[in-house]
Design an enzyme around this catalytic site. Structure first.
Site, short mmCIF file in Angstrom:
data_model
loop_
_atom_site.label_atom_id
_atom_site.label_comp_id
_atom_site.label_asym_id
_atom_site.label_seq_id
_atom_site.Cartn_x
_atom_site.Cartn_y
_atom_site.Cartn_z
CG ASP A 139 -2.42 -54.38 18.96
OD1 ASP A 139 -3.21 -55.10 19.58
OD2 ASP A 139 -1.81 -54.72 17.93
NE ARG A 140 1.15 -49.28 27.10
CZ ARG A 140 1.41 -49.52 28.38
NH1 ARG A 140 1.49 -50.76 28.81
NH2 ARG A 140 1.57 -48.54 29.24
#
Length: 312
Positions: A139-140
Site C-alpha cells: 500500500d502507498r
C-alpha cells in the site's frame, strides 16, 4: 525473439509488444495470416521460443510509442539486494508502487526502470514483450521490501513462489497499548467494502467472510506502545491494520482503523507498518533462482522503530 520473449503465449506477448493493437484486430489478423510466426500461420495459445521470427503486416499507427515516463522519474532507489535476476527495493511510505490517475511519474516501478536504464540493463527499444516488473505490492502508506524481476524467467518463478506461499514476508508495526499475550495467532473473519475501500474483522463468520489468520510477537514495549513482528498466514486486504484494531491495539498513525485522538502527537505521518524482512523459503525447485533458497533480507532502517531495544 530474445530470451525475455521466449516461453510466453503468443497473444500475451503481442499485447505487450504491440499495446496499441486492439485484441479484436489481433485475433482477426492472426486468422487472416497478417500475423505470422516463422513464416507460417500461428495460434494464439502457442508458446514463443528463443529465435522465433514474428512478422506483422499491420498499420504503422499500431507501432507508435510515446516516450517512456520512467525517464522522468527521480534517480533515487533504496536497494536491499540486487543480482542479475532480481532486485529488492525498500519502498518508502507515501510512494505508490504503480501509477494511478493522480501520479504517473514518481512511482517505485518508474524509479526502478530508470535505475536499470541508467545502468544499461534495460532499454525499451531492445525489448519486444518484457519490461522489468514488480512481483508484489505494498500500500502507498506502508513501507518496505518490494521484489522486482529483471527478466521473464525470474518473473515467472517468483510469481509462482509467491502464489504457493514459498516467500515469507515479515512486517514490523507499532501499536497502541500492550497485547495481553506476548505472541500468538489471531483468527477472525474478514469482509471487504470495496466501495469505501475498508475492511472489517469479526469474531464469528458471516456470509461472504474469509478467514484471516495473523501471527504476531511483541518485540518491545515503551510509553504505552508495543513494537510487533507480524506474519500474514492469510493475505487479506488491510489485514494487519484491521486485525490489530479489532483486538483493541490499532496501529499508531492509522487514521482509517485507529482512533484519531489516540494518534495526537505521533510524529510518524503514516500508519506504522513496514514490510521489513523477506525470506525465500523455497520448498520446490526454483530454476535459475535456486541459489536464493533460505536466504533472508532485512531493511536497514524502520523509521518508527528507532529508540526501541529488541532482539529478533
Amino acid at each position: 525473439m530474445g530470451a525475455n520473449d521466449a516461453g510466453q503465449r503468443l497473444d500475451k506477448f503481442l499485447q505487450k509488444a504491440v499495446p496499441l493493437l486492439p485484441k479484436s484486430l489481433m485475433y482477426k489478423y492472426i486468422r487472416l495470416k497478417r500475423i505470422k510466426l516463422n513464416g507460417k500461420k500461428c495460434d494464439i495459445a502457442q508458446k514463443t521460443v528463443l529465435g522465433d521470427k514474428l512478422e506483422l503486416y499491420i498499420g504503422d499507427e499500431f507501432f507508435a510509442v510515446a516516450s517512456p515516463s520512467f525517464k522522468d522519474a527521480p534517480l533515487q532507489l533504496e536497494i536491499v539486494y540486487e543480482d542479475e535476476n532480481i532486485l529488492l527495493a525498500d519502498k518508502p511510505a507515501g510512494m505508490l508502487v504503480h501509477e494511478d490517475k493522480n501520479e504517473s511519474r514518481d512511482t517505485l516501478i518508474n524509479r526502478l526502470l530508470r535505475y536499470l536504464y541508467e545502468k544499461g540493463e534495460y532499454n525499451p527499444d531492445d525489448e519486444l514483450g518484457f519490461t522489468p516488473a514488480l512481483c508484489n505490492r505494498i500500500d502507498r502508506n506502508t513501507g518496505g521490501i518490494v521484489i522486482a524481476a529483471k527478466n521473464f524467467a525470474s518473473l515467472q518463478i517468483l510469481n509462482k513462489k509467491i502464489k504457493d506461499r514459498e516467500v515469507t514476508k515479515l512486517y514490523m508495526c507499532l501499536v497502541h497499548g500492550v497485547p495481553a499475550k506476548k505472541s500468538g495467532i489471531l483468527k477472525g473473519y474478514h469482509t471487504k467494502d470495496s466501495v469505501n475501500n475498508i475492511v472489517k474483522i469479526q469474531k464469528t463468520p458471516v456470509k461472504g467472510a474469509k478467514t484471516a489468520l495473523t501471527k504476531y510477537k511483541v518485540l518491545a514495549e515503551s510509553g504505552g506502545f508495543s513494537l510487533l513482528e507480524v506474519e500474514l498466514l492469510t493475505g487479506r486486504t488491510h489485514q494487519i491494520r484491521a486485525h490489530m484494531a479489532f483486538i483493541g491495539h490499532p496501529l499508531a498513525g492509522d487514521t482509517k482503523y485507529g482512533v484519531n485522538r489516540m494518534n495526537k502527537g505521533i510524529s510518524y505521518k503514516f500508519q506504522a507498518l513496514y514490510s521489513y524482512k523477506l525470506i525465500f523459503s523455497f520448498k520446490t525447485d526454483s530454476g535459475i533462482l535456486n541459489y536464493l533458497k533460505d536466504h533472508s533480507f532485512t531493511v536497514k532502517n524502520v523509521p518508527f522503530a528507532q529508540g526501541y531495544n529488541f532482539l529478533l
